[in-house]
Design an enzyme around this catalytic site. Structure first.
Site, PDB file in Angstrom:
ATOM      1  N   LYS A  54      34.222  31.579  31.756  1.00  0.00           N
ATOM      2  CA  LYS A  54      32.993  31.091  31.293  1.00  0.00           C
ATOM      3  C   LYS A  54      33.292  29.595  31.201  1.00  0.00           C
ATOM      4  CE  LYS A  54      31.120  35.256  29.183  1.00  0.00           C
ATOM      5  NZ  LYS A  54      30.841  35.937  27.947  1.00  0.00           N
ATOM      6  N   GLN A  98      31.933  35.370  21.641  1.00  0.00           N
ATOM      7  CA  GLN A  98      32.441  36.643  22.437  1.00  0.00           C
ATOM      8  C   GLN A  98      32.544  37.774  21.520  1.00  0.00           C
ATOM      9  OE1 GLN A  98      32.718  36.529  25.941  1.00  0.00           O
ATOM     10  NE2 GLN A  98      32.943  38.616  25.897  1.00  0.00           N
ATOM     11  N   ASP A 121      23.304  33.451  24.636  1.00  0.00           N
ATOM     12  CA  ASP A 121      23.453  34.862  24.934  1.00  0.00           C
ATOM     13  C   ASP A 121      21.991  35.528  24.735  1.00  0.00           C
ATOM     14  OD1 ASP A 121      25.954  35.503  25.988  1.00  0.00           O
ATOM     15  OD2 ASP A 121      26.892  35.764  23.945  1.00  0.00           O
TER      16      ASP A 121
END
Ligand code: NDP
Length: 296
Positions: A54, A98, A121
């Site tokens: 990412k 994460q 997200d």
């Protein structure tokens, strides 16, 4: 005739090129690059690979990447303090923590602490709620990637019978909301659904997000349907002893029946990171009071 392959790698690459141009415009108009902060707690190898890729993709698109790596025994309060610091940081447009997090940390509390305007997200309840009422939201990356592939493949989705297998907050539910937003007729199936094969056979659009290797068989698929396989399952290989990745759909069987299908790997997976970059740019534009470009 075998189904057309929906090439997620090519679609993601094309999108990333467009995003890089938008990122340049953003930098030219604001005097700073859009920024994504990633937070990794612990040393889970798979999570480490995701977070690093990412970060790399963020830099390649001309954005800033801020990476924070915390030890596995980090206290929840310390992680919340970092999130608060990132919420206040003007250079940071997107915050990605994460998952999964270690047991001593309540993931829901951490997600709740992220500024919804930086929640790239799309997991914060404010963004889930905004998606549900059809307002501007930051939408979870994987279903957003699926929708992008579906629209590229089919154009207008209005009136299509869509079946989504899976009702997680990360994939199934937002996928269903996005399809509803496109005026598809949406059914959400899950582990308690009766006669799943019959329900799948109605689908012009079938999205499988279950996590069960090759569960969806060829004879569950309506001839000509578009099949999006979100599943990523690692299974033991037959001969060479190496593991391999398979989806939730029995690909070889499904390919004989479907009109178009995503492979695993190379379908939905590559779109997820591209959509993370997209969400970061969307968040950056909104935070800077700029209009979000229509082709994002
Ligand atoms: P979850 O485990 O959170 O959800 C799975 C869903 O599948 C649940 O709603 C569950 O139903 C349903 N389900 C389980 N068994 C059955 C069954 N036998 N019949 C019908 N439905 C069933 O998974 P996620 O949504 O997080 O992920 C789904 C898959 O997508 C996984 O393989 C994951 O690895 C993959 N994934 C891929 C990504 C990508 O980038 N390509 C990103 C995210 C996920 P119930 O709610 O009733 O338990």
């Amino acid at each position: 005739m075998a189904a057309a392959l929906i090439d997620g790698r090519a679609a993601a690459e094309a999108l990333r090129q467009r995003l890089a141009i938008t990122a340049d415009f953003f930098r030219a108009s604001t005097g700073r690059a859009a920024g994504l902060a990633t937070v990794l707690v612990g040393e889970d190898p798979a999570s480490g690979v995701y977070v690093r890729s990412k970060g790399k993709a963020t830099r390649e698109a001309g954005m800033q990447s801020f990476s924070h790596q915390l030890p596995v025994d980090t206290r929840e309060a310390d992680l919340l303090a970092l999130v608060e610091q990132l919420n206040r940081d003007e250079q940071v447009d997107g915050i990605l923590v994460q998952l999964p997090l270690p047991d001593q940390i309540d993931a829901a509390r951490v997600i709740d602490a992220i500024d919804p305007a930086k929640d790239v997200d799309g997991f914060h309840v404010v963004n889930a709620g905004r998606l549900a009422v059809g307002a501007d939201a930051l939408v979870p990356c994987t279903p957003l990637g699926c929708l992008h592939l579906l629209k590229e493949q089919l154009g207008d989705l209005s009136g299509a019978e869509a079946v989504v297998i899976g009702r997680s907050n990360i994939v199934g539910k937002p996928m269903a909301m996005l399809l509803l937003g496109e005026s598809a007729t949406v059914t959400i199936a899950h582990s308690r659904t009766r006669d799943l094969p019959a329900i799948c056979r109605r689908a012009d659009i079938l999205v499988a997000a279950v996590g069960r290797p090759e569960m969806v068989r060829g004879d569950w698929i309506k001839p000509g349907a578009t099949v999006i396989d979100v599943g990523i399952n690692r299974v033991a290989a037959d001969e060479d002893g190496k593991t391999r990745l398979v989806g939730d759909v029995a690909f070889d069987e499904a390919r004989e029946v479907a009109g178009a299908i995503t492979p695993v790997p190379g379908g939905v997976g590559p779109m997820t990171i591209a959509m993370l970059l997209r969400n970061t740019l969307v968040a950056a534009h909104r935070r800077a009071g700029l209009k979000v470009p229509e082709d994002l």
